[in-house]
Design a protein around this motif. Structure first.
Motif, PDB file in Angstrom:
ATOM      1  N   GLU A 183      -6.400   2.771  -5.210  1.00 29.97           N
ATOM      2  CA  GLU A 183      -6.960   2.387  -6.501  1.00 29.97           C
ATOM      3  C   GLU A 183      -7.650   3.579  -7.165  1.00 29.97           C
ATOM      4  OE1 GLU A 183      -9.633  -1.099  -8.574  1.00 29.97           O
ATOM      5  OE2 GLU A 183      -9.135  -1.259  -6.455  1.00 29.97           O
ATOM      6  N   ALA A 184      -8.408   4.351  -6.394  1.00 35.97           N
ATOM      7  CA  ALA A 184      -9.081   5.529  -6.959  1.00 35.97           C
ATOM      8  C   ALA A 184      -8.072   6.543  -7.467  1.00 35.97           C
ATOM      9  CB  ALA A 184      -9.997   6.156  -5.909  1.00 35.97           C
ATOM     10  N   MET A 185      -6.996   6.757  -6.722  1.00 34.26           N
ATOM     11  CA  MET A 185      -5.958   7.696  -7.161  1.00 34.26           C
ATOM     12  C   MET A 185      -5.346   7.235  -8.479  1.00 34.26           C
ATOM     13  SD  MET A 185      -4.165   8.488  -3.473  1.00 34.26           S
ATOM     14  CE  MET A 185      -2.690   9.176  -4.184  1.00 34.26           C
ATOM     15  N   ALA A 186      -5.039   5.947  -8.571  1.00 38.18           N
ATOM     16  CA  ALA A 186      -4.435   5.418  -9.795  1.00 38.18           C
ATOM     17  C   ALA A 186      -5.395   5.527 -10.973  1.00 38.18           C
ATOM     18  CB  ALA A 186      -4.006   3.965  -9.585  1.00 38.18           C
ATOM     19  N   LEU A 187      -6.642   5.129 -10.773  1.00 42.02           N
ATOM     20  CA  LEU A 187      -7.621   5.204 -11.855  1.00 42.02           C
ATOM     21  C   LEU A 187      -7.843   6.637 -12.309  1.00 42.02           C
ATOM     22  CD1 LEU A 187     -10.161   2.580 -10.507  1.00 42.02           C
ATOM     23  CD2 LEU A 187      -8.749   2.352 -12.569  1.00 42.02           C
ATOM     24  N   PHE A 188      -7.931   7.558 -11.358  1.00 41.79           N
ATOM     25  CA  PHE A 188      -8.117   8.964 -11.717  1.00 41.79           C
ATOM     26  C   PHE A 188      -6.899   9.483 -12.478  1.00 41.79           C
ATOM     27  CE2 PHE A 188      -8.194  13.572 -10.686  1.00 41.79           C
ATOM     28  CZ  PHE A 188      -9.368  13.873 -11.352  1.00 41.79           C
ATOM     29  N   GLY A 189      -5.717   9.085 -12.045  1.00 44.11           N
ATOM     30  CA  GLY A 189      -4.491   9.485 -12.732  1.00 44.11           C
ATOM     31  C   GLY A 189      -4.404   8.942 -14.147  1.00 44.11           C
ATOM     32  N   PHE A 238       0.836  -1.202   0.000  1.00 39.21           N
ATOM     33  CA  PHE A 238       0.000   0.000   0.000  1.00 39.21           C
ATOM     34  C   PHE A 238       0.870   1.251   0.000  1.00 39.21           C
ATOM     35  CE2 PHE A 238      -3.774  -2.323   2.087  1.00 39.21           C
ATOM     36  CZ  PHE A 238      -4.443  -2.434   0.885  1.00 39.21           C
ATOM     37  N   SER A 239       1.931   1.236   0.784  1.00 35.84           N
ATOM     38  CA  SER A 239       2.844   2.388   0.829  1.00 35.84           C
ATOM     39  C   SER A 239       3.516   2.598  -0.519  1.00 35.84           C
ATOM     40  CB  SER A 239       3.903   2.192   1.918  1.00 35.84           C
ATOM     41  OG  SER A 239       3.299   2.167   3.185  1.00 35.84           O
ATOM     42  N   LEU A 240       3.934   1.508  -1.136  1.00 36.05           N
ATOM     43  CA  LEU A 240       4.553   1.595  -2.458  1.00 36.05           C
ATOM     44  C   LEU A 240       3.554   2.142  -3.480  1.00 36.05           C
ATOM     45  CD1 LEU A 240       6.869   1.145  -4.418  1.00 36.05           C
ATOM     46  CD2 LEU A 240       6.176  -1.264  -4.574  1.00 36.05           C
ATOM     47  N   ALA A 241       2.321   1.654  -3.426  1.00 38.12           N
ATOM     48  CA  ALA A 241       1.294   2.142  -4.356  1.00 38.12           C
ATOM     49  C   ALA A 241       1.057   3.635  -4.170  1.00 38.12           C
ATOM     50  CB  ALA A 241      -0.006   1.367  -4.155  1.00 38.12           C
ATOM     51  N   PHE A 242       1.020   4.085  -2.931  1.00 35.30           N
ATOM     52  CA  PHE A 242       0.834   5.503  -2.652  1.00 35.30           C
ATOM     53  C   PHE A 242       1.979   6.318  -3.252  1.00 35.30           C
ATOM     54  CE2 PHE A 242       0.963   9.351  -0.080  1.00 35.30           C
ATOM     55  CZ  PHE A 242      -0.367   9.738  -0.133  1.00 35.30           C
ATOM     56  N   ALA A 243       3.211   5.842  -3.063  1.00 32.93           N
ATOM     57  CA  ALA A 243       4.382   6.540  -3.602  1.00 32.93           C
ATOM     58  C   ALA A 243       4.358   6.547  -5.132  1.00 32.93           C
ATOM     59  CB  ALA A 243       5.663   5.892  -3.090  1.00 32.93           C
ATOM     60  N   LEU A 244       3.998   5.436  -5.728  1.00 31.41           N
ATOM     61  CA  LEU A 244       3.931   5.368  -7.187  1.00 31.41           C
ATOM     62  C   LEU A 244       2.875   6.336  -7.734  1.00 31.41           C
ATOM     63  CD1 LEU A 244       4.309   1.512  -7.633  1.00 31.41           C
ATOM     64  CD2 LEU A 244       5.936   3.256  -8.412  1.00 31.41           C
ATOM     65  N   ARG A 283       3.093   7.337 -11.584  1.00 35.83           N
ATOM     66  CA  ARG A 283       3.247   5.991 -12.159  1.00 35.83           C
ATOM     67  C   ARG A 283       2.008   5.168 -11.807  1.00 35.83           C
ATOM     68  NH1 ARG A 283       9.309   4.667 -10.319  1.00 35.83           N
ATOM     69  NH2 ARG A 283       8.712   2.607 -11.048  1.00 35.83           N
ATOM     70  N   HIS A 284       0.882   5.553 -12.403  1.00 37.83           N
ATOM     71  CA  HIS A 284      -0.421   5.058 -12.004  1.00 37.83           C
ATOM     72  C   HIS A 284      -0.666   3.597 -12.368  1.00 37.83           C
ATOM     73  CE1 HIS A 284      -1.228   9.097 -10.802  1.00 37.83           C
ATOM     74  NE2 HIS A 284      -0.993   9.542 -12.035  1.00 37.83           N
ATOM     75  N   GLU A 285      -0.174   3.134 -13.495  1.00 34.28           N
ATOM     76  CA  GLU A 285      -0.338   1.717 -13.864  1.00 34.28           C
ATOM     77  C   GLU A 285       0.327   0.816 -12.818  1.00 34.28           C
ATOM     78  OE1 GLU A 285      -2.065   0.159 -16.121  1.00 34.28           O
ATOM     79  OE2 GLU A 285      -2.586   1.739 -17.537  1.00 34.28           O
ATOM     80  N   GLU A 342       0.169  -2.637  -7.793  1.00 27.33           N
ATOM     81  CA  GLU A 342       0.562  -2.835  -6.390  1.00 27.33           C
ATOM     82  C   GLU A 342      -0.655  -2.861  -5.469  1.00 27.33           C
ATOM     83  OE1 GLU A 342       3.342  -3.771  -4.987  1.00 27.33           O
ATOM     84  OE2 GLU A 342       4.400  -3.719  -6.907  1.00 27.33           O
ATOM     85  N   THR A 343      -1.621  -2.006  -5.755  1.00 32.50           N
ATOM     86  CA  THR A 343      -2.835  -1.969  -4.941  1.00 32.50           C
ATOM     87  C   THR A 343      -3.582  -3.282  -5.030  1.00 32.50           C
ATOM     88  OG1 THR A 343      -3.036   0.419  -5.154  1.00 32.50           O
ATOM     89  CG2 THR A 343      -5.037  -0.778  -4.601  1.00 32.50           C
TER      90      THR A 343
END
Length: 102
Positions: free
Chosen positions: A54-60, A9-15, A20-22, A27-28
């Motif tokens: 997941e929402a941050m990545a999808l929005f990105g 989760f921490s790695l996903a947040f940093a990405l 680096r949303h994909e 990671e999420t």
């Protein structure tokens, strides 16, 4: 000590922060699989993290229609678990507002 899902989760947040949303999305999803191996009590401090990341990545990735239900779920979970002033609740609300404004 952090559990394996917390590290992911921490790695996903940093990405996500790096744009680096994909990779953040991958990671999420991995963290979510690991997360299910633990009890609800063990995961209490992580409430909303999977949906938020997941929402941050999808929005990105310009997938606002997919991001909105995740952002909303995160906000509702965090509001119930932590209250309106908790940093994660505030972050989820801000993301939800950004998604709704897109």
């Amino acid at each position: 000590m952090l559990g394996p899902w917390q590290v992911r989760f921490s790695l996903a947040f940093a990405l996500n922060a790096l744009g680096r949303h994909e990779e953040a999305l991958a990671e999420t999803k991995s963290a979510g699989v690991l997360d299910r191996a633990f009890t609800r009590a063990e995961r209490a401090q992580e409430t909303g993290l999977a949906d938020l990341n997941e929402a941050m990545a999808l929005f990105g990735l310009d997938r606002a229609a997919e991001a909105r239900p995740r952002a909303s779920a995160c906000y509702q979970e965090c509001l119930a678990a932590f209250g309106a002033d908790h940093p994660r609740t505030v972050q989820a609300r801000a993301l939800l507002d950004r998604v709704d404004g897109a």
